[in-house]
Design a protein around this motif. Structure first.
Motif, mmCIF file in Angstrom:
data_model
loop_
_atom_site.group_PDB
_atom_site.id
_atom_site.type_symbol
_atom_site.label_atom_id
_atom_site.label_comp_id
_atom_site.label_asym_id
_atom_site.label_seq_id
_atom_site.Cartn_x
_atom_site.Cartn_y
_atom_site.Cartn_z
ATOM 1 N N ILE A 4 0.864 -1.191 0.000
ATOM 2 C CA ILE A 4 0.000 0.000 0.000
ATOM 3 C C ILE A 4 0.896 1.235 0.000
ATOM 4 O O ILE A 4 1.895 1.277 0.724
ATOM 5 C CB ILE A 4 -0.886 -0.002 1.264
ATOM 6 C CG1 ILE A 4 -1.856 -1.185 1.244
ATOM 7 C CG2 ILE A 4 -1.647 1.320 1.404
ATOM 8 C CD1 ILE A 4 -2.674 -1.357 2.536
ATOM 9 N N LEU A 45 1.414 -5.878 -10.316
ATOM 10 C CA LEU A 45 0.070 -5.528 -10.790
ATOM 11 C C LEU A 45 0.061 -4.165 -11.482
ATOM 12 O O LEU A 45 0.946 -3.325 -11.262
ATOM 13 C CB LEU A 45 -0.917 -5.489 -9.614
ATOM 14 C CG LEU A 45 -1.139 -6.805 -8.872
ATOM 15 C CD1 LEU A 45 -2.103 -6.598 -7.708
ATOM 16 C CD2 LEU A 45 -1.673 -7.872 -9.819
ATOM 17 N N PRO A 50 3.803 -2.204 4.114
ATOM 18 C CA PRO A 50 2.966 -3.289 4.618
ATOM 19 C C PRO A 50 2.973 -3.233 6.137
ATOM 20 O O PRO A 50 3.720 -2.438 6.730
ATOM 21 C CB PRO A 50 3.698 -4.536 4.126
ATOM 22 C CG PRO A 50 5.141 -4.145 4.136
ATOM 23 C CD PRO A 50 5.177 -2.651 3.832
ATOM 24 N N LEU A 54 -12.468 -5.728 -0.373
ATOM 25 C CA LEU A 54 -11.491 -6.830 -0.424
ATOM 26 C C LEU A 54 -11.010 -7.230 0.965
ATOM 27 O O LEU A 54 -10.646 -8.379 1.192
ATOM 28 C CB LEU A 54 -10.267 -6.422 -1.260
ATOM 29 C CG LEU A 54 -10.525 -6.005 -2.707
ATOM 30 C CD1 LEU A 54 -9.220 -5.679 -3.396
ATOM 31 C CD2 LEU A 54 -11.250 -7.112 -3.453
ATOM 32 N N LEU A 61 -8.683 -11.461 -5.930
ATOM 33 C CA LEU A 61 -8.675 -10.047 -6.286
ATOM 34 C C LEU A 61 -7.543 -9.329 -5.566
ATOM 35 O O LEU A 61 -7.027 -8.333 -6.027
ATOM 36 C CB LEU A 61 -10.009 -9.400 -5.913
ATOM 37 C CG LEU A 61 -11.215 -9.970 -6.678
ATOM 38 C CD1 LEU A 61 -12.509 -9.428 -6.109
ATOM 39 C CD2 LEU A 61 -11.092 -9.607 -8.161
HETATM 40 O O1 TXA Z 1 -3.732 -0.619 7.835
HETATM 41 C C1 TXA Z 1 -3.037 -0.973 6.901
HETATM 42 O O2 TXA Z 1 -3.496 -1.103 5.737
HETATM 43 C C2 TXA Z 1 -1.552 -1.287 7.170
HETATM 44 C C3 TXA Z 1 -0.889 0.027 7.575
HETATM 45 C C4 TXA Z 1 0.593 -0.123 7.768
HETATM 46 O O3 TXA Z 1 -1.186 1.021 6.642
HETATM 47 N N1 TXA Z 1 -0.932 -1.886 6.040
HETATM 48 C C5 TXA Z 1 -1.185 -3.162 5.659
HETATM 49 O O4 TXA Z 1 -0.428 -3.581 4.575
HETATM 50 O O5 TXA Z 1 -1.986 -3.868 6.211
HETATM 51 P P1 TXA Z 1 -0.274 -5.124 4.203
HETATM 52 O O6 TXA Z 1 0.741 -5.130 3.109
HETATM 53 O O7 TXA Z 1 0.038 -5.909 5.395
HETATM 54 O O8 TXA Z 1 -1.654 -5.495 3.576
HETATM 55 C C6 TXA Z 1 -2.023 -4.927 2.337
HETATM 56 C C7 TXA Z 1 -2.958 -5.824 1.603
HETATM 57 C C8 TXA Z 1 -2.308 -7.107 1.118
HETATM 58 O O9 TXA Z 1 -3.203 -8.179 1.381
HETATM 59 C C9 TXA Z 1 -2.175 -6.883 -0.390
HETATM 60 O O10 TXA Z 1 -2.305 -8.082 -1.108
HETATM 61 C C10 TXA Z 1 -3.307 -5.913 -0.684
HETATM 62 O O11 TXA Z 1 -3.367 -5.095 0.435
HETATM 63 N N2 TXA Z 1 -2.999 -5.047 -1.846
HETATM 64 C C11 TXA Z 1 -2.058 -4.092 -1.944
HETATM 65 N N3 TXA Z 1 -2.036 -3.563 -3.183
HETATM 66 C C12 TXA Z 1 -2.992 -4.191 -3.888
HETATM 67 C C13 TXA Z 1 -3.452 -4.115 -5.251
HETATM 68 N N4 TXA Z 1 -2.908 -3.275 -6.114
HETATM 69 N N5 TXA Z 1 -4.465 -4.939 -5.624
HETATM 70 C C14 TXA Z 1 -5.022 -5.797 -4.746
HETATM 71 N N6 TXA Z 1 -4.634 -5.924 -3.453
HETATM 72 C C15 TXA Z 1 -3.624 -5.149 -3.032
#
Ligand code: TXA
Ligand code: MG
Length: 355
Positions: free
Chosen positions: A73, A122, A149, A202, A236
Protein backbone atom coordinates in the motif's frame (compact mmCIF):
# COMPACT_ATOMS: atom_id res chain seq x y z
CA UNK A 1 20.55 -12.30 3.08
CA UNK A 2 22.13 -11.53 6.44
CA UNK A 3 20.77 -8.92 8.80
CA UNK A 4 23.32 -6.83 10.61
CA UNK A 5 21.74 -3.38 10.63
CA UNK A 6 21.79 -1.69 13.99
CA UNK A 7 18.17 -0.66 14.30
CA UNK A 8 17.69 2.75 15.90
CA UNK A 9 14.72 3.18 18.27
CA UNK A 10 13.18 6.66 18.48
CA UNK A 11 10.31 7.66 20.75
CA UNK A 12 7.96 10.04 18.93
CA UNK A 13 5.16 10.47 21.47
CA UNK A 14 5.48 14.25 21.76
CA UNK A 15 5.20 15.89 18.35
CA UNK A 16 5.74 19.36 19.85
CA UNK A 17 9.26 18.48 20.98
CA UNK A 18 12.14 19.79 18.85
CA UNK A 19 14.00 16.50 19.34
CA UNK A 20 11.05 14.58 17.83
CA UNK A 21 10.83 17.05 14.93
CA UNK A 22 14.51 16.51 14.13
CA UNK A 23 14.17 12.70 14.52
CA UNK A 24 11.25 12.70 12.06
CA UNK A 25 13.23 14.81 9.58
CA UNK A 26 16.05 12.25 9.80
CA UNK A 27 13.62 9.33 9.39
CA UNK A 28 12.18 11.09 6.30
CA UNK A 29 15.69 11.41 4.77
CA UNK A 30 16.36 7.76 5.57
CA UNK A 31 13.30 6.76 3.48
CA UNK A 32 14.30 9.08 0.61
CA UNK A 33 17.77 7.54 0.63
CA UNK A 34 16.35 4.02 0.25
CA UNK A 35 16.23 3.03 3.94
CA UNK A 36 13.44 1.34 5.92
CA UNK A 37 11.54 3.04 8.75
CA UNK A 38 8.83 1.43 10.88
CA UNK A 39 6.14 3.93 11.91
CA UNK A 40 2.87 3.93 13.86
CA UNK A 41 -0.50 4.35 12.14
CA UNK A 42 -4.03 4.38 13.57
CA UNK A 43 -4.49 0.76 12.36
CA UNK A 44 -1.21 -1.15 12.90
CA UNK A 45 2.50 -0.35 12.56
CA UNK A 46 3.83 -0.04 8.98
CA UNK A 47 7.24 -0.98 7.53
CA UNK A 48 7.96 1.97 5.25
CA UNK A 49 10.20 2.62 2.27
CA UNK A 50 10.12 4.96 -0.74
CA UNK A 51 7.20 3.77 -2.93
CA UNK A 52 8.87 5.22 -6.05
CA UNK A 53 12.07 3.13 -5.72
CA UNK A 54 12.08 -0.51 -6.86
CA UNK A 55 15.01 -1.22 -4.52
CA UNK A 56 13.09 0.00 -1.48
CA UNK A 57 10.24 -2.39 -2.34
CA UNK A 58 12.75 -5.25 -2.65
CA UNK A 59 14.20 -4.40 0.76
CA UNK A 60 10.70 -4.36 2.31
CA UNK A 61 9.88 -7.82 0.93
CA UNK A 62 13.22 -9.15 2.17
CA UNK A 63 12.80 -7.65 5.68
CA UNK A 64 9.32 -9.18 6.05
CA UNK A 65 10.18 -12.48 4.38
CA UNK A 66 7.19 -11.73 2.14
CA UNK A 67 6.57 -13.13 -1.35
CA UNK A 68 7.23 -10.32 -3.85
CA UNK A 69 3.90 -10.84 -5.66
CA UNK A 70 2.00 -9.53 -2.62
CA UNK A 71 1.66 -5.77 -3.34
CA UNK A 72 2.32 -2.86 -0.98
CA UNK A 73 0.00 0.00 0.00
CA UNK A 74 1.34 3.50 -0.71
CA UNK A 75 0.77 6.05 2.05
CA UNK A 76 0.17 9.71 1.15
CA UNK A 77 -0.78 12.77 3.18
CA UNK A 78 -3.83 14.02 1.25
CA UNK A 79 -6.23 12.30 -1.20
CA UNK A 80 -5.11 14.55 -4.09
CA UNK A 81 -1.49 13.47 -3.52
CA UNK A 82 -2.51 10.25 -5.33
CA UNK A 83 -2.65 12.14 -8.65
CA UNK A 84 1.00 11.65 -9.74
CA UNK A 85 0.84 7.94 -8.93
CA UNK A 86 -2.67 6.65 -9.73
CA UNK A 87 -5.59 7.23 -12.13
CA UNK A 88 -8.23 8.61 -9.78
CA UNK A 89 -12.00 8.94 -10.40
CA UNK A 90 -15.07 10.56 -8.86
CA UNK A 91 -15.81 7.52 -6.73
CA UNK A 92 -12.28 7.72 -5.25
CA UNK A 93 -12.86 11.34 -4.23
CA UNK A 94 -16.32 10.54 -2.86
CA UNK A 95 -14.78 7.85 -0.63
CA UNK A 96 -11.88 10.16 0.21
CA UNK A 97 -14.17 12.98 1.35
CA UNK A 98 -15.99 10.59 3.68
CA UNK A 99 -13.12 8.52 5.08
CA UNK A 100 -9.69 10.12 4.48
CA UNK A 101 -7.51 10.66 6.33
CA UNK A 102 -8.41 7.39 8.05
CA UNK A 103 -8.36 3.60 7.85
CA UNK A 104 -9.43 3.19 4.21
CA UNK A 105 -7.27 1.93 1.31
CA UNK A 106 -8.46 2.32 -2.29
CA UNK A 107 -7.09 0.34 -5.23
CA UNK A 108 -6.76 2.32 -8.46
CA UNK A 109 -5.00 1.89 -11.82
CA UNK A 110 -1.26 2.60 -11.41
CA UNK A 111 0.75 5.33 -13.18
CA UNK A 112 4.34 4.65 -14.34
CA UNK A 113 5.76 6.62 -11.39
CA UNK A 114 5.08 3.63 -9.12
CA UNK A 115 7.32 0.70 -10.08
CA UNK A 116 5.76 -2.74 -10.48
CA UNK A 117 8.06 -3.97 -7.68
CA UNK A 118 5.92 -1.88 -5.30
CA UNK A 119 2.65 -3.23 -6.77
CA UNK A 120 3.73 -6.88 -6.78
CA UNK A 121 3.66 -6.86 -10.58
CA UNK A 122 0.07 -5.53 -10.79
CA UNK A 123 -1.15 -2.63 -12.95
CA UNK A 124 -3.06 -1.25 -9.95
CA UNK A 125 -1.85 0.53 -6.83
CA UNK A 126 -3.32 0.65 -3.33
CA UNK A 127 -3.55 4.19 -1.87
CA UNK A 128 -4.12 5.18 1.76
CA UNK A 129 -3.99 8.47 3.74
CA UNK A 130 -3.38 7.53 7.38
CA UNK A 131 -4.76 9.80 10.10
CA UNK A 132 -2.02 9.11 12.67
CA UNK A 133 -0.07 12.37 13.21
CA UNK A 134 3.32 10.58 13.25
CA UNK A 135 2.56 8.78 9.98
CA UNK A 136 1.48 12.08 8.43
CA UNK A 137 4.57 13.91 9.70
CA UNK A 138 6.82 11.15 8.33
CA UNK A 139 5.15 11.24 4.89
CA UNK A 140 5.69 14.98 4.66
CA UNK A 141 9.28 14.71 5.94
CA UNK A 142 10.03 12.02 3.34
CA UNK A 143 8.50 14.07 0.51
CA UNK A 144 7.67 10.82 -1.33
CA UNK A 145 4.78 8.35 -0.96
CA UNK A 146 5.67 5.65 1.56
CA UNK A 147 5.11 2.01 0.60
CA UNK A 148 4.29 0.14 3.80
CA UNK A 149 2.97 -3.29 4.62
CA UNK A 150 2.25 -4.16 8.24
CA UNK A 151 5.58 -4.34 10.12
CA UNK A 152 5.39 -8.05 11.07
CA UNK A 153 7.30 -11.00 9.71
CA UNK A 154 5.15 -12.60 7.03
CA UNK A 155 2.62 -14.95 8.69
CA UNK A 156 2.77 -13.31 12.16
CA UNK A 157 0.00 -11.09 13.55
CA UNK A 158 0.31 -7.41 12.57
CA UNK A 159 2.14 -5.39 15.26
CA UNK A 160 0.12 -2.91 17.29
CA UNK A 161 2.96 -1.60 19.49
CA UNK A 162 6.71 -1.03 19.15
CA UNK A 163 7.55 -4.05 21.36
CA UNK A 164 5.90 -6.38 18.81
CA UNK A 165 7.74 -4.66 15.98
CA UNK A 166 11.00 -5.24 17.85
CA UNK A 167 10.25 -8.98 18.18
CA UNK A 168 9.94 -9.28 14.40
CA UNK A 169 12.08 -6.50 12.89
CA UNK A 170 15.07 -5.85 15.15
CA UNK A 171 18.18 -5.69 12.93
CA UNK A 172 16.12 -5.82 9.73
CA UNK A 173 15.22 -2.11 9.46
CA UNK A 174 17.06 1.18 9.95
CA UNK A 175 14.72 3.01 12.31
CA UNK A 176 11.69 2.10 14.47
CA UNK A 177 9.50 5.03 15.52
CA UNK A 178 7.66 4.26 18.77
CA UNK A 179 4.33 6.10 18.92
CA UNK A 180 2.60 3.91 21.53
CA UNK A 181 -0.34 1.54 20.99
CA UNK A 182 -2.24 1.54 17.69
CA UNK A 183 -5.72 2.94 18.26
CA UNK A 184 -7.72 0.53 16.06
CA UNK A 185 -5.58 -2.61 16.11
CA UNK A 186 -6.78 -4.12 12.79
CA UNK A 187 -5.50 -3.17 9.32
CA UNK A 188 -7.33 -0.72 7.05
CA UNK A 189 -10.45 -1.51 5.04
CA UNK A 190 -9.47 -2.17 1.40
CA UNK A 191 -11.77 -1.52 -1.56
CA UNK A 192 -11.15 -1.66 -5.29
CA UNK A 193 -12.89 0.48 -7.93
CA UNK A 194 -13.13 -1.14 -11.37
CA UNK A 195 -13.46 0.47 -14.84
CA UNK A 196 -17.27 0.57 -14.49
CA UNK A 197 -17.02 2.33 -11.13
CA UNK A 198 -18.04 -0.77 -9.17
CA UNK A 199 -16.73 -0.90 -5.61
CA UNK A 200 -15.63 -4.22 -4.10
CA UNK A 201 -14.69 -4.75 -0.47
CA UNK A 202 -11.49 -6.83 -0.42
CA UNK A 203 -10.52 -6.55 3.25
CA UNK A 204 -12.92 -5.34 5.97
CA UNK A 205 -11.62 -2.96 8.63
CA UNK A 206 -12.80 -0.12 10.86
CA UNK A 207 -14.56 1.55 7.89
CA UNK A 208 -17.45 -0.90 7.82
CA UNK A 209 -19.48 -2.27 4.90
CA UNK A 210 -22.50 -0.24 6.11
CA UNK A 211 -20.42 2.97 6.25
CA UNK A 212 -19.20 2.39 2.67
CA UNK A 213 -22.79 1.81 1.50
CA UNK A 214 -23.78 5.25 2.83
CA UNK A 215 -21.32 6.83 0.37
CA UNK A 216 -21.47 4.59 -2.71
CA UNK A 217 -24.73 2.95 -3.71
CA UNK A 218 -23.48 -0.58 -4.29
CA UNK A 219 -20.61 -2.41 -2.63
CA UNK A 220 -19.81 -6.04 -3.44
CA UNK A 221 -18.08 -8.15 -0.81
CA UNK A 222 -15.32 -10.33 -2.30
CA UNK A 223 -15.94 -14.02 -1.58
CA UNK A 224 -12.52 -14.41 0.05
CA UNK A 225 -13.54 -11.99 2.86
CA UNK A 226 -15.64 -14.67 4.53
CA UNK A 227 -14.89 -17.95 2.78
CA UNK A 228 -12.02 -20.24 2.05
CA UNK A 229 -10.48 -19.94 -1.41
CA UNK A 230 -11.01 -22.94 -3.66
CA UNK A 231 -8.03 -24.64 -5.25
CA UNK A 232 -6.71 -22.49 -8.13
CA UNK A 233 -9.32 -19.72 -7.58
CA UNK A 234 -8.33 -16.26 -8.90
CA UNK A 235 -7.91 -13.75 -6.07
CA UNK A 236 -8.67 -10.05 -6.29
CA UNK A 237 -6.10 -9.21 -3.64
CA UNK A 238 -2.94 -11.36 -3.52
CA UNK A 239 -2.75 -11.07 0.29
CA UNK A 240 -5.90 -13.18 0.54
CA UNK A 241 -4.17 -16.32 -0.62
CA UNK A 242 -1.42 -16.39 2.00
CA UNK A 243 -1.74 -17.93 5.46
CA UNK A 244 -2.08 -15.02 7.80
CA UNK A 245 -2.03 -14.01 11.44
CA UNK A 246 -1.16 -17.53 12.37
CA UNK A 247 0.19 -18.42 15.82
CA UNK A 248 2.17 -21.67 16.13
CA UNK A 249 -0.56 -23.37 18.15
CA UNK A 250 -3.73 -24.33 16.25
CA UNK A 251 -6.55 -21.80 16.65
CA UNK A 252 -10.13 -23.13 16.91
CA UNK A 253 -13.17 -20.86 16.73
CA UNK A 254 -16.30 -21.69 18.70
CA UNK A 255 -19.79 -20.82 17.51
CA UNK A 256 -22.74 -21.39 19.83
CA UNK A 257 -24.93 -20.10 22.65
CA UNK A 258 -22.93 -18.48 25.49
CA UNK A 259 -23.69 -21.25 28.05
CA UNK A 260 -22.92 -24.06 25.62
CA UNK A 261 -19.57 -22.52 24.72
CA UNK A 262 -18.58 -22.12 28.38
CA UNK A 263 -19.52 -25.73 29.16
CA UNK A 264 -17.48 -26.95 26.18
CA UNK A 265 -14.47 -24.87 27.24
CA UNK A 266 -14.62 -26.10 30.85
CA UNK A 267 -14.46 -29.68 29.60
CA UNK A 268 -11.57 -28.92 27.26
CA UNK A 269 -9.65 -27.16 30.05
CA UNK A 270 -9.59 -30.43 32.02
CA UNK A 271 -8.03 -32.31 29.13
CA UNK A 272 -5.62 -29.96 27.39
CA UNK A 273 -3.50 -26.91 27.92
CA UNK A 274 -6.01 -24.45 26.42
CA UNK A 275 -5.30 -20.78 25.86
CA UNK A 276 -8.66 -19.02 25.61
CA UNK A 277 -9.39 -15.63 24.06
CA UNK A 278 -12.46 -15.14 26.21
CA UNK A 279 -15.02 -12.43 26.91
CA UNK A 280 -14.66 -10.63 30.24
CA UNK A 281 -18.06 -12.00 31.29
CA UNK A 282 -16.68 -15.53 31.02
CA UNK A 283 -13.67 -15.10 33.33
CA UNK A 284 -15.50 -16.25 36.53
CA UNK A 285 -16.67 -19.42 34.73
CA UNK A 286 -13.32 -20.30 33.20
CA UNK A 287 -10.87 -19.39 35.94
CA UNK A 288 -11.71 -22.30 38.27
CA UNK A 289 -10.78 -25.28 36.15
CA UNK A 290 -7.46 -24.02 34.83
CA UNK A 291 -4.48 -21.77 35.10
CA UNK A 292 -5.82 -18.19 34.91
CA UNK A 293 -2.68 -17.15 33.02
CA UNK A 294 -4.08 -19.06 30.03
CA UNK A 295 -7.14 -16.78 29.87
CA UNK A 296 -6.76 -13.80 27.54
CA UNK A 297 -9.73 -11.44 27.93
CA UNK A 298 -10.50 -9.70 24.63
CA UNK A 299 -13.05 -7.26 26.10
CA UNK A 300 -16.73 -7.63 26.81
CA UNK A 301 -18.98 -9.62 24.47
CA UNK A 302 -20.56 -6.57 22.81
CA UNK A 303 -17.48 -4.36 22.68
CA UNK A 304 -16.18 -5.06 19.20
CA UNK A 305 -13.82 -2.05 19.24
CA UNK A 306 -12.06 -3.39 22.33
CA UNK A 307 -11.82 -6.82 20.69
CA UNK A 308 -10.30 -5.29 17.54
CA UNK A 309 -7.84 -3.33 19.68
CA UNK A 310 -6.62 -6.38 21.61
CA UNK A 311 -6.87 -9.24 19.10
CA UNK A 312 -3.37 -9.24 17.57
CA UNK A 313 -1.64 -8.61 20.91
CA UNK A 314 -3.53 -11.47 22.52
CA UNK A 315 -2.77 -13.86 19.67
CA UNK A 316 0.93 -13.14 20.25
CA UNK A 317 0.60 -13.56 24.04
CA UNK A 318 -1.48 -16.72 23.78
CA UNK A 319 1.04 -18.28 21.43
CA UNK A 320 3.91 -17.42 23.77
CA UNK A 321 2.22 -19.48 26.52
CA UNK A 322 2.88 -22.59 24.33
CA UNK A 323 -0.62 -24.05 24.66
CA UNK A 324 -1.85 -27.21 22.91
CA UNK A 325 -4.65 -25.18 21.37
CA UNK A 326 -5.97 -21.61 21.28
CA UNK A 327 -9.76 -21.22 21.52
CA UNK A 328 -11.59 -18.05 20.51
CA UNK A 329 -15.15 -17.01 19.70
CA UNK A 330 -16.41 -16.83 16.13
CA UNK A 331 -17.15 -13.09 15.70
CA UNK A 332 -20.41 -11.82 14.19
CA UNK A 333 -20.28 -10.79 10.53
CA UNK A 334 -21.88 -7.36 10.96
CA UNK A 335 -20.29 -3.95 11.60
CA UNK A 336 -16.72 -4.12 12.89
CA UNK A 337 -17.44 -7.83 13.53
CA UNK A 338 -16.82 -8.56 9.83
CA UNK A 339 -13.19 -7.38 10.16
CA UNK A 340 -12.70 -9.53 13.27
CA UNK A 341 -14.37 -12.47 11.53
CA UNK A 342 -12.11 -12.08 8.48
CA UNK A 343 -8.90 -12.04 10.61
CA UNK A 344 -10.03 -14.83 12.94
CA UNK A 345 -11.00 -17.32 10.23
CA UNK A 346 -7.51 -16.85 8.74
CA UNK A 347 -5.76 -17.25 12.10
CA UNK A 348 -7.81 -20.43 12.58
CA UNK A 349 -7.25 -21.68 9.01
CA UNK A 350 -11.09 -21.87 8.86
CA UNK A 351 -11.38 -24.33 11.77
CA UNK A 352 -14.78 -23.68 13.35
CA UNK A 353 -16.56 -25.90 15.87
CA UNK A 354 -20.34 -25.37 15.78
CA UNK A 355 -21.85 -26.22 19.16
O1 TXA B 1 -3.73 -0.62 7.84
C1 TXA B 1 -3.04 -0.97 6.90
O2 TXA B 1 -3.50 -1.10 5.74
C2 TXA B 1 -1.55 -1.29 7.17
C3 TXA B 1 -0.89 0.03 7.57
C4 TXA B 1 0.59 -0.12 7.77
O3 TXA B 1 -1.19 1.02 6.64
N1 TXA B 1 -0.93 -1.89 6.04
C5 TXA B 1 -1.18 -3.16 5.66
O4 TXA B 1 -0.43 -3.58 4.58
O5 TXA B 1 -1.99 -3.87 6.21
P1 TXA B 1 -0.27 -5.12 4.20
O6 TXA B 1 0.74 -5.13 3.11
O7 TXA B 1 0.04 -5.91 5.39
O8 TXA B 1 -1.65 -5.50 3.58
C6 TXA B 1 -2.02 -4.93 2.34
C7 TXA B 1 -2.96 -5.82 1.60
C8 TXA B 1 -2.31 -7.11 1.12
O9 TXA B 1 -3.20 -8.18 1.38
C9 TXA B 1 -2.18 -6.88 -0.39
O10 TXA B 1 -2.31 -8.08 -1.11
C10 TXA B 1 -3.31 -5.91 -0.68
O11 TXA B 1 -3.37 -5.10 0.44
N2 TXA B 1 -3.00 -5.05 -1.85
C11 TXA B 1 -2.06 -4.09 -1.94
N3 TXA B 1 -2.04 -3.56 -3.18
C12 TXA B 1 -2.99 -4.19 -3.89
C13 TXA B 1 -3.45 -4.11 -5.25
N4 TXA B 1 -2.91 -3.28 -6.11
N5 TXA B 1 -4.47 -4.94 -5.62
C14 TXA B 1 -5.02 -5.80 -4.75
N6 TXA B 1 -4.63 -5.92 -3.45
C15 TXA B 1 -3.62 -5.15 -3.03
MG1 MG C 1 -0.02 -7.46 6.65
Amino acid sequence: MTWNNATEYLSVGDLTSTQVASDLARAGSCIREGGLVVFPTETVYGLGGDATQADSARRIYAAKGRPSDNPLIIHIAEPADAEPYAHTCDTYYRLARAFMPGPLTVILPRKETIPTETTGGLETVAVRCPSHPVARALISAAGVPIAAPSANLSGKPSPTCAAHVKEDMDGRVDIILDGGDSEIGLESTIVSIDGEDRVTLLRPGAITYDALCMVVSEVQIADAVTSQLKEGERVLSPGMKYRHYAPDAPVILLDGEPDTVVTYLQKEQCQKRCAILCYEEEIPHLSQAADASLLFPVGSRDDLSAQAHTLFTLLRHADRAKPDVIYAHLPPQSGLGLALYNRMIRAAAHTIVRL
